[in-house]
Design a protein around this motif. Structure first.
Motif, PDB file in Angstrom:
ATOM      1  N   VAL A 166      74.785 156.414  25.174  1.00 16.39           N
ATOM      2  CA  VAL A 166      73.639 157.279  24.930  1.00 16.39           C
ATOM      3  C   VAL A 166      72.773 157.145  26.166  1.00 16.39           C
ATOM      4  N   LEU A 167      72.576 158.254  26.857  1.00 17.40           N
ATOM      5  CA  LEU A 167      71.891 158.222  28.142  1.00 17.40           C
ATOM      6  C   LEU A 167      70.505 158.814  28.053  1.00 17.40           C
ATOM      7  N   LEU A 168      69.601 158.255  28.844  1.00 13.20           N
ATOM      8  CA  LEU A 168      68.280 158.826  29.012  1.00 13.20           C
ATOM      9  C   LEU A 168      68.381 159.997  29.987  1.00 13.20           C
ATOM     10  N   PRO A 169      67.371 160.865  30.028  1.00 13.53           N
ATOM     11  CA  PRO A 169      67.458 162.050  30.897  1.00 13.53           C
ATOM     12  C   PRO A 169      67.712 161.753  32.375  1.00 13.53           C
ATOM     13  N   ASN A 170      67.228 160.638  32.886  1.00 11.89           N
ATOM     14  CA  ASN A 170      67.414 160.341  34.313  1.00 11.89           C
ATOM     15  C   ASN A 170      68.579 159.384  34.565  1.00 11.89           C
ATOM     16  N   GLU A 171      69.491 159.257  33.605  1.00 16.92           N
ATOM     17  CA  GLU A 171      70.628 158.358  33.756  1.00 16.92           C
ATOM     18  C   GLU A 171      71.933 159.144  33.854  1.00 16.92           C
ATOM     19  N   THR A 223      66.190 154.870  40.069  1.00 16.20           N
ATOM     20  CA  THR A 223      65.968 153.476  40.460  1.00 16.20           C
ATOM     21  C   THR A 223      67.246 152.711  40.769  1.00 16.20           C
ATOM     22  N   HIS A 224      68.397 153.256  40.360  1.00 15.99           N
ATOM     23  CA  HIS A 224      69.712 152.617  40.520  1.00 15.99           C
ATOM     24  C   HIS A 224      69.811 151.323  39.727  1.00 15.99           C
ATOM     25  N   ARG A 225      68.983 151.173  38.706  1.00 17.37           N
ATOM     26  CA  ARG A 225      69.118 150.055  37.772  1.00 17.37           C
ATOM     27  C   ARG A 225      69.993 150.517  36.629  1.00 17.37           C
ATOM     28  N   GLY A 226      70.794 149.614  36.081  1.00 19.37           N
ATOM     29  CA  GLY A 226      71.689 150.027  35.022  1.00 19.37           C
ATOM     30  C   GLY A 226      72.092 148.897  34.109  1.00 19.37           C
ATOM     31  N   GLY A 260      81.855 151.286  30.894  1.00 19.74           N
ATOM     32  CA  GLY A 260      81.203 151.785  32.097  1.00 19.74           C
ATOM     33  C   GLY A 260      79.774 151.296  32.196  1.00 19.74           C
ATOM     34  N   ILE A 261      79.006 151.972  33.024  1.00 17.18           N
ATOM     35  CA  ILE A 261      77.617 151.589  33.263  1.00 17.18           C
ATOM     36  C   ILE A 261      76.738 152.828  33.161  1.00 17.18           C
ATOM     37  N   ALA A 262      75.635 152.682  32.412  1.00 13.19           N
ATOM     38  CA  ALA A 262      74.595 153.710  32.389  1.00 13.19           C
ATOM     39  C   ALA A 262      73.621 153.315  33.491  1.00 13.19           C
ATOM     40  N   ILE A 263      73.408 154.210  34.445  1.00 12.45           N
ATOM     41  CA  ILE A 263      72.607 153.865  35.614  1.00 12.45           C
ATOM     42  C   ILE A 263      71.568 154.953  35.877  1.00 12.45           C
ATOM     43  N   SER A 264      70.366 154.515  36.226  1.00 13.20           N
ATOM     44  CA  SER A 264      69.283 155.439  36.540  1.00 13.20           C
ATOM     45  C   SER A 264      69.537 156.082  37.896  1.00 13.20           C
ATOM     46  N   THR A 265      69.426 157.396  37.941  1.00 14.30           N
ATOM     47  CA  THR A 265      69.628 158.102  39.206  1.00 14.30           C
ATOM     48  C   THR A 265      68.441 157.922  40.139  1.00 14.30           C
ATOM     49  N   SER A 314      75.842 150.912  43.632  1.00 12.48           N
ATOM     50  CA  SER A 314      74.932 150.172  42.747  1.00 12.48           C
ATOM     51  C   SER A 314      75.640 149.766  41.461  1.00 12.48           C
ATOM     52  N   ALA A 315      76.448 150.666  40.898  1.00  9.68           N
ATOM     53  CA  ALA A 315      77.189 150.364  39.673  1.00  9.68           C
ATOM     54  C   ALA A 315      78.162 149.211  39.899  1.00  9.68           C
ATOM     55  N   ARG A 316      78.841 149.213  41.033  1.00 11.94           N
ATOM     56  CA  ARG A 316      79.766 148.109  41.351  1.00 11.94           C
ATOM     57  C   ARG A 316      79.029 146.784  41.493  1.00 11.94           C
ATOM     58  N   GLN A 317      77.848 146.825  42.096  1.00  8.80           N
ATOM     59  CA  GLN A 317      77.063 145.598  42.261  1.00  8.80           C
ATOM     60  C   GLN A 317      76.593 145.074  40.895  1.00  8.80           C
TER      61      GLN A 317
END
Length: 91
Positions: free
Chosen positions: A73-78, A61-64, A54-59, A33-36
């Motif tokens: 700065v990451l959210l708890p589910n990222e 939803t896989h949105r980032g 890099g990419i901050a990505i939600s574990t 997902s990060a590569r896409q």
């Protein structure tokens, strides 16, 4: 997707990932997902020459989002996927 964030406690601030550090275990689906996300960003913005860290990505939803700053700065589910984990699979 990115709402207000609470200030970090001293113990949390030491847990922020280093842009050069490798994740201990990266889910292959998150990496894909990060590569896409990375590929899509540069297809839409080919004139941008600034390289993200890099990419901050939600574990969940896989949105980032691409991160261009010094430290994410990451959210708890990222989680943070460093650019050196993303680029090798694109070449």
């Amino acid at each position: 997707m990115y709402g207000l964030q609470q200030p970090l406690s001293p113990s949390q601030s030491t847990q922020l990932p280093d842009a050069g550090a490798l994740p201990t275990a990266l889910n292959p689906a998150l990496l894909k997902s990060a590569r896409q996300i990375y590929r899509t960003y540069y297809e839409v913005h080919p004139e941008d020459v600034q390289r993200p860290i890099g990419i901050a990505i939600s574990t969940k939803t896989h949105r980032g989002k691409l991160i261009f700053g010094d430290r994410p700065v990451l959210l708890p589910n990222e989680c943070f996927v460093p650019i050196n984990q993303i680029e090798p699979g694109l070449h």
